[in-house]
Write a protein that holds these residues in place. Structure first.
Motif, PDB file in Angstrom:
ATOM      1  N   ILE A   2      53.242 -53.627   1.293  1.00 25.36           N
ATOM      2  CA  ILE A   2      53.459 -55.344   1.895  1.00 25.36           C
ATOM      3  C   ILE A   2      54.067 -56.024   0.746  1.00 25.36           C
ATOM      4  CG2 ILE A   2      52.383 -56.993   2.259  1.00 25.36           C
ATOM      5  CD1 ILE A   2      49.869 -54.466   4.248  1.00 25.36           C
ATOM      6  N   ARG A   3      54.180 -55.964  -0.495  1.00 22.99           N
ATOM      7  CA  ARG A   3      54.417 -56.348  -1.186  1.00 22.99           C
ATOM      8  C   ARG A   3      56.142 -56.187  -0.935  1.00 22.99           C
ATOM      9  NH1 ARG A   3      54.471 -55.668  -7.439  1.00 22.99           N
ATOM     10  NH2 ARG A   3      56.065 -58.168  -8.532  1.00 22.99           N
ATOM     11  N   HIS A   4      56.430 -55.164  -0.916  1.00 29.94           N
ATOM     12  CA  HIS A   4      58.508 -54.859  -0.525  1.00 29.94           C
ATOM     13  C   HIS A   4      58.993 -55.689   0.243  1.00 29.94           C
ATOM     14  CE1 HIS A   4      61.835 -53.050  -0.737  1.00 29.94           C
ATOM     15  NE2 HIS A   4      62.094 -52.419   0.123  1.00 29.94           N
ATOM     16  N   ALA A   5      57.432 -55.509   1.553  1.00 28.56           N
ATOM     17  CA  ALA A   5      58.530 -56.641   2.842  1.00 28.56           C
ATOM     18  C   ALA A   5      58.807 -58.103   2.729  1.00 28.56           C
ATOM     19  CB  ALA A   5      57.250 -55.658   3.977  1.00 28.56           C
ATOM     20  N   LEU A   6      57.222 -58.291   2.376  1.00 27.85           N
ATOM     21  CA  LEU A   6      57.312 -59.741   1.552  1.00 27.85           C
ATOM     22  C   LEU A   6      58.318 -60.401   0.853  1.00 27.85           C
ATOM     23  CD1 LEU A   6      55.889 -62.276   2.110  1.00 27.85           C
ATOM     24  CD2 LEU A   6      54.354 -61.529  -0.022  1.00 27.85           C
ATOM     25  N   ILE A   7      59.165 -59.734   0.682  1.00 30.12           N
ATOM     26  CA  ILE A   7      59.923 -59.627  -0.995  1.00 30.12           C
ATOM     27  C   ILE A   7      61.281 -59.508  -0.051  1.00 30.12           C
ATOM     28  CG2 ILE A   7      61.916 -59.035  -3.015  1.00 30.12           C
ATOM     29  CD1 ILE A   7      59.308 -58.364  -4.411  1.00 30.12           C
ATOM     30  N   ARG A   8      61.445 -58.780   0.793  1.00 30.67           N
ATOM     31  CA  ARG A   8      62.298 -58.837   1.505  1.00 30.67           C
ATOM     32  C   ARG A   8      62.341 -60.060   2.771  1.00 30.67           C
ATOM     33  NH1 ARG A   8      66.669 -56.467   0.916  1.00 30.67           N
ATOM     34  NH2 ARG A   8      66.743 -53.978   1.015  1.00 30.67           N
ATOM     35  N   ALA A   9      60.921 -60.179   3.243  1.00 31.76           N
ATOM     36  CA  ALA A   9      61.880 -61.318   3.961  1.00 31.76           C
ATOM     37  C   ALA A   9      61.431 -62.244   3.114  1.00 31.76           C
ATOM     38  CB  ALA A   9      59.974 -61.760   4.506  1.00 31.76           C
ATOM     39  N   LEU A  10      61.451 -62.606   2.169  1.00 30.20           N
ATOM     40  CA  LEU A  10      62.315 -64.486   1.911  1.00 30.20           C
ATOM     41  C   LEU A  10      63.238 -64.066   1.020  1.00 30.20           C
ATOM     42  CD1 LEU A  10      58.212 -64.243  -1.036  1.00 30.20           C
ATOM     43  CD2 LEU A  10      59.215 -65.917   1.301  1.00 30.20           C
ATOM     44  N   GLN A  11      63.763 -63.426   0.352  1.00 34.16           N
ATOM     45  CA  GLN A  11      64.971 -62.448   0.623  1.00 34.16           C
ATOM     46  C   GLN A  11      66.015 -62.869   1.860  1.00 34.16           C
ATOM     47  OE1 GLN A  11      65.627 -59.142  -0.594  1.00 34.16           O
ATOM     48  NE2 GLN A  11      64.953 -59.277  -2.899  1.00 34.16           N
TER      49      GLN A  11
END
Length: 97
Positions: A2-11
């Motif tokens: 989930i952390r990886h998906a959240l970082i990708r969405a913020l990028q």
């Protein structure tokens, strides 16, 4: 995960925000360019009109203000521009009672 998906969405959001900001900046620059061009043309037309009016009145070259139509574009680019000499008539009408 989930952390990886959240970082990708913020990028993705950050990149989208940068693209929107660049589009806004581009529009602002185009509007500023149009304003500068319009002001420059207005100043050019005013100078030519003053020069033409003073020439029609017979003001000597060294005493005139404004400037001649250096670029030969006043007739096309200056709205309402006409030679000042064309507006002057030498015929006089006598007053009637």
């Amino acid at each position: 995960m989930i952390r990886h998906a959240l970082i990708r969405a913020l990028q993705v959001l950050a990149v989208a925000a940068v693209l929107v900001a660049l589009a806004q900046l581009s529009g602002w620059l185009e509007a500023t360019d149009r304003q500068v061009e319009r002001a420059s043309l207005e100043a050019y037309c005013t100078g030519v009109a003053v020069w033409s009016a003073e020439a029609a009145r017979g003001v000597p070259l060294n005493r005139r203000t404004g400037h001649p139509d250096y670029h030969d574009r006043a007739a096309e680019d200056c709205p309402g521009m006409r030679l000042a000499g064309a507006a002057i008539t030498y015929e006089r009408q006598l007053a009637r009672n």
